[in-house]
Design a protein around this motif. Structure first.
Motif, mmCIF file in Angstrom:
data_model
loop_
_atom_site.group_PDB
_atom_site.id
_atom_site.type_symbol
_atom_site.label_atom_id
_atom_site.label_comp_id
_atom_site.label_asym_id
_atom_site.label_seq_id
_atom_site.Cartn_x
_atom_site.Cartn_y
_atom_site.Cartn_z
ATOM 1 N N VAL A 1 -5.860 53.062 -6.128
ATOM 2 C CA VAL A 1 -6.098 51.633 -6.358
ATOM 3 C C VAL A 1 -6.826 51.437 -7.681
ATOM 4 N N GLY A 2 -7.820 52.284 -7.936
ATOM 5 C CA GLY A 2 -8.573 52.169 -9.186
ATOM 6 C C GLY A 2 -7.709 52.381 -10.416
ATOM 7 N N ILE A 3 -6.813 53.351 -10.357
ATOM 8 C CA ILE A 3 -5.941 53.609 -11.503
ATOM 9 C C ILE A 3 -5.006 52.427 -11.748
ATOM 10 N N THR A 4 -4.438 51.903 -10.675
ATOM 11 C CA THR A 4 -3.543 50.742 -10.831
ATOM 12 C C THR A 4 -4.304 49.532 -11.343
ATOM 13 N N LEU A 5 -5.549 49.364 -10.876
ATOM 14 C CA LEU A 5 -6.370 48.249 -11.359
ATOM 15 C C LEU A 5 -6.647 48.393 -12.852
ATOM 16 N N GLN A 6 -6.981 49.588 -13.305
ATOM 17 C CA GLN A 6 -7.265 49.791 -14.730
ATOM 18 C C GLN A 6 -6.028 49.526 -15.576
ATOM 19 N N ARG A 7 -4.876 49.924 -15.084
ATOM 20 C CA ARG A 7 -3.638 49.650 -15.823
ATOM 21 C C ARG A 7 -3.363 48.149 -15.887
ATOM 22 N N ALA A 8 -3.633 47.454 -14.780
ATOM 23 C CA ALA A 8 -3.435 46.005 -14.770
ATOM 24 C C ALA A 8 -4.398 45.325 -15.742
ATOM 25 N N LEU A 9 -5.656 45.773 -15.760
ATOM 26 C CA LEU A 9 -6.636 45.197 -16.680
ATOM 27 C C LEU A 9 -6.269 45.499 -18.133
ATOM 28 N N ARG A 10 -5.673 46.656 -18.370
ATOM 29 C CA ARG A 10 -5.225 46.969 -19.726
ATOM 30 C C ARG A 10 -4.131 45.982 -20.157
ATOM 31 N N SER A 11 -3.254 45.631 -19.232
ATOM 32 C CA SER A 11 -2.215 44.644 -19.556
ATOM 33 C C SER A 11 -2.839 43.284 -19.852
ATOM 34 N N VAL A 12 -3.828 42.898 -19.043
ATOM 35 C CA VAL A 12 -4.481 41.600 -19.253
ATOM 36 C C VAL A 12 -5.242 41.586 -20.574
ATOM 37 N N SER A 13 -5.791 42.733 -20.976
ATOM 38 C CA SER A 13 -6.570 42.789 -22.215
ATOM 39 C C SER A 13 -5.719 42.523 -23.447
ATOM 40 N N ARG A 14 -4.407 42.559 -23.296
ATOM 41 C CA ARG A 14 -3.517 42.272 -24.431
ATOM 42 C C ARG A 14 -3.130 40.801 -24.497
ATOM 43 N N LEU A 15 -3.638 40.004 -23.568
ATOM 44 C CA LEU A 15 -3.368 38.575 -23.581
ATOM 45 C C LEU A 15 -4.360 37.870 -24.499
ATOM 46 N N GLY A 16 -4.210 36.555 -24.633
ATOM 47 C CA GLY A 16 -5.067 35.810 -25.539
ATOM 48 C C GLY A 16 -6.237 35.144 -24.841
ATOM 49 N N GLY A 17 -6.986 34.377 -25.610
ATOM 50 C CA GLY A 17 -8.100 33.618 -25.064
ATOM 51 C C GLY A 17 -9.283 34.489 -24.677
ATOM 52 N N ASP A 18 -9.957 34.116 -23.597
ATOM 53 C CA ASP A 18 -11.125 34.853 -23.113
ATOM 54 C C ASP A 18 -10.753 35.998 -22.180
ATOM 55 N N LEU A 19 -9.476 36.166 -21.891
ATOM 56 C CA LEU A 19 -9.057 37.169 -20.909
ATOM 57 C C LEU A 19 -9.318 38.608 -21.371
ATOM 58 N N PRO A 20 -9.074 38.984 -22.640
ATOM 59 C CA PRO A 20 -9.306 40.378 -23.032
ATOM 60 C C PRO A 20 -10.741 40.841 -22.804
ATOM 61 N N GLU A 21 -11.720 40.043 -23.224
ATOM 62 C CA GLU A 21 -13.115 40.444 -23.049
ATOM 63 C C GLU A 21 -13.474 40.496 -21.571
ATOM 64 N N ALA A 22 -12.987 39.542 -20.791
ATOM 65 C CA ALA A 22 -13.249 39.557 -19.353
ATOM 66 C C ALA A 22 -12.632 40.786 -18.703
ATOM 67 N N ALA A 23 -11.464 41.211 -19.179
ATOM 68 C CA ALA A 23 -10.816 42.405 -18.630
ATOM 69 C C ALA A 23 -11.629 43.655 -18.933
ATOM 70 N N ARG A 24 -12.191 43.730 -20.126
ATOM 71 C CA ARG A 24 -13.002 44.894 -20.476
ATOM 72 C C ARG A 24 -14.284 44.948 -19.641
#
Length: 416
Positions: free
Chosen positions: A363-386
């Motif tokens: 679950v943790g690995i899949t979550l990190q991959r999902a957050l990596r995808s979100v970090s490539r989006l715009g706005g405040d989402l990349p920093e929130a993903a990190r």
């Protein structure tokens, strides 16, 4: 017409009872039309077309429709319970308002009522031969409608209450609410400057969740005050009597406070309408239940993660498209409204997975991959993903994982 009245009408139109009443009204009108149109049909034509068979058809329809209506109602209630138990009780709201379920139940009840009323009139001899022929035509049409609805209902039962289908419904409701908010990012008002607050505040009168804000009523009151109104709550916000709904530098008498309070409609729970974050919260609840020790279904959390990335990607892409199109149309220039917090949208869906899936490395690995995808989006989402990625690693480190599993998580988190 006021936005508040339109919203309340929309809520009523999503209730089951009015559809049942409408179908039943059509059934009664069909019986009445049979008595009205009957005298205009020649008697020999009615006899040749076999209107005498109407009695047996109506008996079959009356006896079968009552059974089918009861079965459909029990199936509907069972589906509500299945969704509440397998996903979350908040998701059952989407099933309750499902138009296919409501139309099916209304059609069966309307057909039953039609057949009963027609049989009463038939045995009371209020129809002539012409009236019986018209009634025969309406009955054949009703039978065709019932067959079509029944076939559609049987096909629909194959997905009703399924967990995957529930997630898809939540996704659709969330995207719809997002599109509404993107069309009016500040509910049609002005962007609220940081820290904007008037000297006079309007407090909430009860405890609950904001379900709708009637911006036209606030605009009217702001015009009368001669000063801007600052709205401090959005649909989905929890409020209680010590919290301010709005404020203004203009003088607020009792009538003005009452008008502002009436413009903010509150209820006991959140709704998917005009509240994009509620759908994300529901997704997080579904994943949290799936990761509980009693359920232990990490696959559902993977589905929620994929859906969360898809929904947030839709939000980011559409927001950029709207930003490129220019400033949004401001219909209520005397009302300022705070913007939606993008970081909170990410936290709503992903934080429960980071918390309750900390002990499962997959679950943790899949979550990190999902957050990596979100970090490539715009706005405040990349920093929130990190930020959330670091939080997930901290939870995993205290979740009892071995050093090898933690190394895999850190490797998956690289690139944030």
């Amino acid at each position: 017409m006021s936005e508040k009245i339109i919203y309340l009408l929309q809520r009523i139109l999503r209730k089951t009872w009015w559809r049942c009443a409408l179908f039943s009204l059509f059934a009664v009108l069909a019986v009445v039309l049979s008595t009205v149109l009957g005298p205009y049909i020649a008697q020999d034509v009615a006899l040749k077309l076999g209107s005498d068979s109407i009695d047996s058809l109506l008996n079959i329809l009356a006896s079968s429709m009552l059974t089918v209506a009861i079965f459909s109602a029990s199936t509907m209630v069972s589906a509500f319970g299945a969704v509440a138990n397998s996903a979350t009780p908040r998701a059952s709201q989407l099933l309750i308002e499902d138009t296919t379920i409501q139309n099916t139940l209304a059609a069966f009840i309307g057909a039953f009522l039609y057949s009963v009323i027609a049989l009463v009139g038939l045995h009371a001899h209020i129809y002539g031969d012409g009236g019986r022929l018209v009634l025969f035509g309406f009955t054949v049409a009703m039978l065709l409608l019932v067959v079509i609805v029944l076939l559609r209902w049987i096909d629909y039962l194959s997905v009703l209450g399924r967990l995957g289908e529930t997630i898809r419904r939540v996704e659709a409701a969330t995207i719809k609410a997002m599109n509404q908010r993107l069309e009016k990012p500040f509910l049609g008002g002005q962007r609220q400057p940081p820290g904007a607050r008037g000297a006079n505040e309007v407090m909430a009168t009860t405890t609950g969740f904001v379900q709708h804000v009637s911006m036209d009523l606030l605009q009217t009151r702001a015009k009368q005050l001669g000063a801007p109104l600052h709205l401090h709550v959005l649909p989905g916000a929890f409020v209680e009597p010590t919290m301010a709904l709005a404020s203004s530098d203009g003088p607020l008498d009792d009538d003005a406070r009452k008008a502002v309070q009436d413009a903010v409609l509150m209820g006991p729970g959140r709704t998917f309408d005009h509240d994009p974050r509620f759908g994300l919260v529901v997704m997080g609840e579904i994943a949290a239940r799936a990761l509980s020790a009693a359920v232990n279904d990490p696959g559902t959390s993977f589905d929620v993660l994929a859906t969360g990335v898809k929904v947030l990607g839709h939000w980011s892409a559409e927001r950029q498209r709207h930003d490129a199109a220019g400033q949004p149309v401001v219909a209520f220039e005397d009302v300022t409204v705070p913007g939606l917090r993008e970081a909170g949208m990410l936290e709503d869906v992903f934080t429960p997975i980071a918390r309750y899936g900390a002990e499962a490395v997959e679950v943790g690995i899949t979550l990190q991959r999902a957050l990596r995808s979100v970090s490539r989006l715009g706005g405040d989402l990349p920093e929130a993903a990190r930020v959330l990625s670091r939080y997930a690693l901290e939870r995993a480190a205290h979740g009892g994982l071995g050093e090898g599993d933690l190394a895999l998580l850190r490797a998956a988190a690289e690139g944030h």
